[in-house]
Design a protein around this motif. Structure first.
Motif, PDB file in Angstrom:
ATOM      1  N   SER A   9       0.845  -1.187   0.000  1.00 54.94           N
ATOM      2  CA  SER A   9       0.000   0.000   0.000  1.00 54.94           C
ATOM      3  C   SER A   9       0.883   1.239   0.000  1.00 54.94           C
ATOM      4  N   ALA A  10       0.584   2.144  -0.923  1.00 55.80           N
ATOM      5  CA  ALA A  10       1.351   3.391  -1.048  1.00 55.80           C
ATOM      6  C   ALA A  10       0.438   4.540  -0.670  1.00 55.80           C
ATOM      7  N   ARG A  11       0.954   5.447   0.170  1.00 57.56           N
ATOM      8  CA  ARG A  11       0.172   6.602   0.598  1.00 57.56           C
ATOM      9  C   ARG A  11       1.008   7.878   0.505  1.00 57.56           C
ATOM     10  N   GLY A  12       0.508   8.825  -0.250  1.00 57.80           N
ATOM     11  CA  GLY A  12       1.156  10.130  -0.327  1.00 57.80           C
ATOM     12  C   GLY A  12       2.600  10.056  -0.812  1.00 57.80           C
ATOM     13  N   VAL A  13       2.867   9.181  -1.767  1.00 56.08           N
ATOM     14  CA  VAL A  13       4.259   9.029  -2.218  1.00 56.08           C
ATOM     15  C   VAL A  13       4.640  10.165  -3.175  1.00 56.08           C
ATOM     16  N   GLN A  14       5.726  10.828  -2.812  1.00 56.69           N
ATOM     17  CA  GLN A  14       6.264  11.941  -3.608  1.00 56.69           C
ATOM     18  C   GLN A  14       7.714  11.603  -3.916  1.00 56.69           C
ATOM     19  N   VAL A  15       8.138  11.855  -5.135  1.00 59.24           N
ATOM     20  CA  VAL A  15       9.553  11.650  -5.462  1.00 59.24           C
ATOM     21  C   VAL A  15      10.102  12.886  -6.154  1.00 59.24           C
ATOM     22  N   HIS A  16      11.268  13.322  -5.685  1.00 61.65           N
ATOM     23  CA  HIS A  16      12.005  14.412  -6.348  1.00 61.65           C
ATOM     24  C   HIS A  16      13.357  13.900  -6.809  1.00 61.65           C
ATOM     25  N   TYR A  17      13.780  14.322  -7.993  1.00 59.67           N
ATOM     26  CA  TYR A  17      15.186  14.189  -8.407  1.00 59.67           C
ATOM     27  C   TYR A  17      15.716  15.618  -8.397  1.00 59.67           C
ATOM     28  N   GLY A  18      16.459  15.996  -7.373  1.00 57.96           N
ATOM     29  CA  GLY A  18      16.841  17.393  -7.252  1.00 57.96           C
ATOM     30  C   GLY A  18      15.577  18.242  -7.218  1.00 57.96           C
ATOM     31  N   ASP A  19      15.456  19.205  -8.132  1.00 59.19           N
ATOM     32  CA  ASP A  19      14.281  20.084  -8.180  1.00 59.19           C
ATOM     33  C   ASP A  19      13.107  19.469  -8.933  1.00 59.19           C
TER      34      ASP A  19
END
Ligand SMILES: Nc1ncnc2c1ncn2[C@@H]1O[C@H](COP(=O)(O)OP(=O)(O)O)[C@@H](O)[C@H]1O
Ligand SMILES: [Mg+2]
Length: 266
Positions: free
Chosen positions: A20-30
């Motif tokens: 289960s994934a919740r509120g997943v955010q990914v950034h590469y630098g900016d």
């Protein structure tokens, strides 16, 4: 429904969720590559991730076994649970996690070792066999499980890299299966293969889903329709729509999904 039945149904739902994934955010630098992804991935089911190139499919796949940890500029936020346990918890060893959540890549990448040693590698480092006989057994079972045994049983000491592309990809699947994973992630596993090898991998995916949960990234909507029961459509870092594969392809709710499946975007 009475309360008992409601509780039972809820329990069933809980046991069926593998990830289960919740509120997943990914950034590469900016670069904000994934924006607030929420999804429950079911056990013993094939889930396809589809969407235009660059929409975040591989990024999300790599979140599920922490392969993004290996990319310096990558930052992952939110919660991903495997059987209810947070895989980003400090106590989780990513190497152990990757034995439970295996991965197969676009380009077959066998180790420069024998066919036997490619498959025996994981069981050896995780101590899954007590002796050579047990290891032999795991290797044979995994190669059978990857529908490769009959083609290689007489040349287990030959290099894995000498096999055809389709055989190499099945070898990589055997290598992943050897650690008895609970989830297998596949990132465009057929894109380097011819139609016959692709058909063999697709058939294999269908067999493996009786044993564990599979997630496959594919740029082929035909492939998603053939192999998956659930489909998630990504667009510009958003998980736009998730549902049964049939619904996504015949009755999409979001205009972006509709545009993509009818060939107007992507
Ligand atoms: N290692 C990386 N470094 C920087 N940016 C990346 C990296 N990997 C992916 N991205 C960026 O993140 C976005 C999503 O990429 P990706 O997950 O590979 O998309 P997809 O698999 O759907 O084609 C893209 O804009 C891509 O350029
Ligand atoms: Mg990708």
């Amino acid at each position: 429904m009475n309360d008992m039945r409601v509780a039972e149904a809820r329990m069933q739902q809980q046991t069926d969720t593998k990830i289960s994934a919740r509120g997943v955010q990914v950034h590469y630098g900016d670069k904000h590559a994934l924006k607030d992804v929420n999804v429950d991935i079911l056990d013993k089911t094939v889930t396809a991730f589809i969407g235009p190139s660059g929409c975040g499919k591989s990024t999300f796949l790599r979140c599920i076994n922490r392969m993004n940890d290996t990319i310096d500029i990558c930052r992952v936020a939110g919660r991903i649970a495997l059987d209810g346990e947070d895989i980003y918890d400090r106590r989780v060893d990513p190497v152990q996690l990757r034995a439970r959540v295996g991965m197969v890549f676009q380009k077959p990448n066998p180790f420069p070792k024998s066919i036997y040693d490619n498959v025996a590698y994981g069981p050896r480092i995780h101590g899954l066999a007590r002796n050579r006989a047990e290891l032999d057994e795991i290797v044979e079972k995994s190669l059978r499980g990857a529908a490769l045994w009959n083609e290689v049983k007489d040349r287990l000491n030959d290099p894995g890299t000498g096999l055809s592309g389709g055989q190499q990809q099945r070898l990589c699947i055997a290598r992943a299966v050897a650690t008895q994973p609970e989830v297998l992630l596949m990132d465009e596993p057929c894109s380097a293969l011819d139609p016959i090898a692709t058909g063999q991998i697709e058939e294999l995916i269908d067999q493996l889903r009786t044993e564990f949960s599979l997630v496959i990234v594919t740029h082929s909507m035909q492939q998603a329709a053939r192999v998956s029961q659930k489909t998630a459509f990504f667009h510009l870092g958003n998980l736009v729509e998730y549902g049964s594969t049939e619904d996504i392809f015949t009755n999409p709710r979001d205009p972006r999904t509709e545009s993509y499946i009818s060939g107007r975007i992507g």
